[in-house]
Design an enzyme around this catalytic site. Structure first.
Site, mmCIF file in Angstrom:
data_model
loop_
_atom_site.group_PDB
_atom_site.id
_atom_site.type_symbol
_atom_site.label_atom_id
_atom_site.label_comp_id
_atom_site.label_asym_id
_atom_site.label_seq_id
_atom_site.Cartn_x
_atom_site.Cartn_y
_atom_site.Cartn_z
ATOM 1 N N GLY A 44 0.836 -1.204 0.000
ATOM 2 C CA GLY A 44 0.000 0.000 0.000
ATOM 3 C C GLY A 44 0.866 1.247 0.000
ATOM 4 O O GLY A 44 2.087 1.174 0.143
ATOM 5 N N ASP A 160 -6.394 10.560 13.009
ATOM 6 C CA ASP A 160 -6.562 10.275 11.578
ATOM 7 C C ASP A 160 -7.310 8.948 11.388
ATOM 8 O O ASP A 160 -6.932 8.136 10.550
ATOM 9 C CB ASP A 160 -5.195 10.231 10.882
#
Ligand code: AMP
Length: 342
Positions: A44, A160
């Site tokens: 990723g 986040d």
């Protein structure tokens, strides 16, 4: 314990052993990651670099290598902050740090992390063979709250929380882990902490207005994640970031869409108690775990099977595709930041 819509009982598999024993971590500058690890396939891309599967040469153990490219001095401070925070977060719902390498000449830092094999939670639940039910959403949400509860007890804010930062431990179980402490901060409730970052759709009103943040800031994001998971709709999404921020500031949302028709009142009450403009009035992570919606998911006897309803993931699929596009744009911006133009 839970059951899926086909009548098969779903049990949350027991927590597996930690991927490795607790380790005292110091940043290693005398060696680089490739001296001790074989780098494998791409997993990723984050804001500051890519993540690859890797294998420790000495033990044969598989882990994940997260590379961060340092362009500005502040970025180095941010990664050091991430490392310091991860060192104090040993909990089964939070990703664990294994080692850190720094290569000043390459201007790169590499974090070796516990490998999480199941991919992103939202990618998994939109798979055509996956049957999503409200009970499963409860199981996922309660685990997010467990991880957050631990972080908050350690006086750390994640700041986040978003679907991309919730990974599945395996491809067939239902255990999840929170990842990415890149924006996390130590929090002293007696001092004012303000932040100017986060991902538009998931940030709380106090972030938008640059006011004091707190534990409730993370709980707002849990409310948004939960709303999206149950309906595939993003509660404050506008046509552009400005409009989204406007909607967040008003903190107005509803359950009018037909996707919520079959969702329980307890789930709606849970979300109602998180998407509250005043952060001091939102539930805490510990109160979330005590809320009837989540209490049910850990009850010893499963609900009657007839109550299990399948969640239609058509909207969620659209949501995930849109987020994939957003991530691709962010990846291009990250490359641009490194001076690589296309
Ligand atoms: P991050 O920079 O931490 O946001 O990571 C970027 C992406 O890499 C995540 O959204 C995941 O898809 C993947 N990823 C990050 N850490 C891991 C890990 N420990 N194991 C497997 N995949 C990971």
């Amino acid at each position: 314990m839970s059951s899926d819509a086909m009548g098969r009982r779903i049990e949350l598999e027991p927590d597996c052993e930690p991927a490795f024993e607790y380790r005292q971590i110091t940043i290693r500058k005398e060696k680089w990651v490739t001296d001790e690890f074989e780098l494998l396939e791409f997993l990723g891309r984050g804001k500051f670099g890519e993540v690859k599967r890797c294998k420790e040469k000495s033990s044969g153990r598989f882990l994940a290598a997260k590379f961060v490219s340092i362009v500005k001095e502040q970025e180095k401070k941010d990664v050091y902050n991430e490392i310091e925070i991860m060192k104090s977060l040993q909990h089964p719902r939070l990703i664990q740090l294994y080692d850190v390498y720094e290569n000043p000449s390459k201007k790169q830092i590499c974090l070796i992390l516990e490998l999480i094999n199941g991919g992103e939670l939202f990618e998994r639940v939109i798979d055509e063979n996956f049957i999503l039910t409200e009970r499963l959403c409860e199981l996922y949400t309660s685990q997010i709250c467990e991880g957050l509860n631990f972080m908050h007890k350690m006086n750390i804010l994640h700041l986040d929380l978003k679907p991309e930062n919730i990974l599945c431990l395996s491809k067939d179980g239902h255990r999840i882990k929170i990842i990415d402490f890149g924006l996390a901060r130590r929090f002293n409730p007696t001092q004012t902490l303000k932040v100017l970052f986060g991902t538009p759709e998931f940030v709380a009103p106090e972030v938008v207005s640059y006011d004091k943040v707190g534990y409730g800031t993370d709980l707002w994001s849990v409310g948004v994640i939960c709303y999206v998971l149950l309906s595939g709709l993003s509660p404050f999404m506008g046509d552009n970031d400005g409009e989204t921020y406007n909607n967040i500031t008003k903190a107005e949302f509803d359950f009018d869409d037909e996707s919520f028709d079959d969702i329980s009142d307890e789930a709606k009450d849970f979300i109602n108690k998180l998407l509250v403009k005043d952060l001091s009035k939102r539930m805490t992570a510990s109160q979330c775990l005590d809320h009837p919606w989540l209490k049910k998911s850990i009850a010893p006897t499963p609900e009657p099977l007839a109550k299990e309803k399948i969640i239609n993931t058509k909207n969620l699929r659209r949501f995930v595709i849109r987020r994939r596009w957003q991530k691709a744009v962010n990846a291009l911006l990250a490359l641009k930041r490194l001076g690589l133009n296309f």
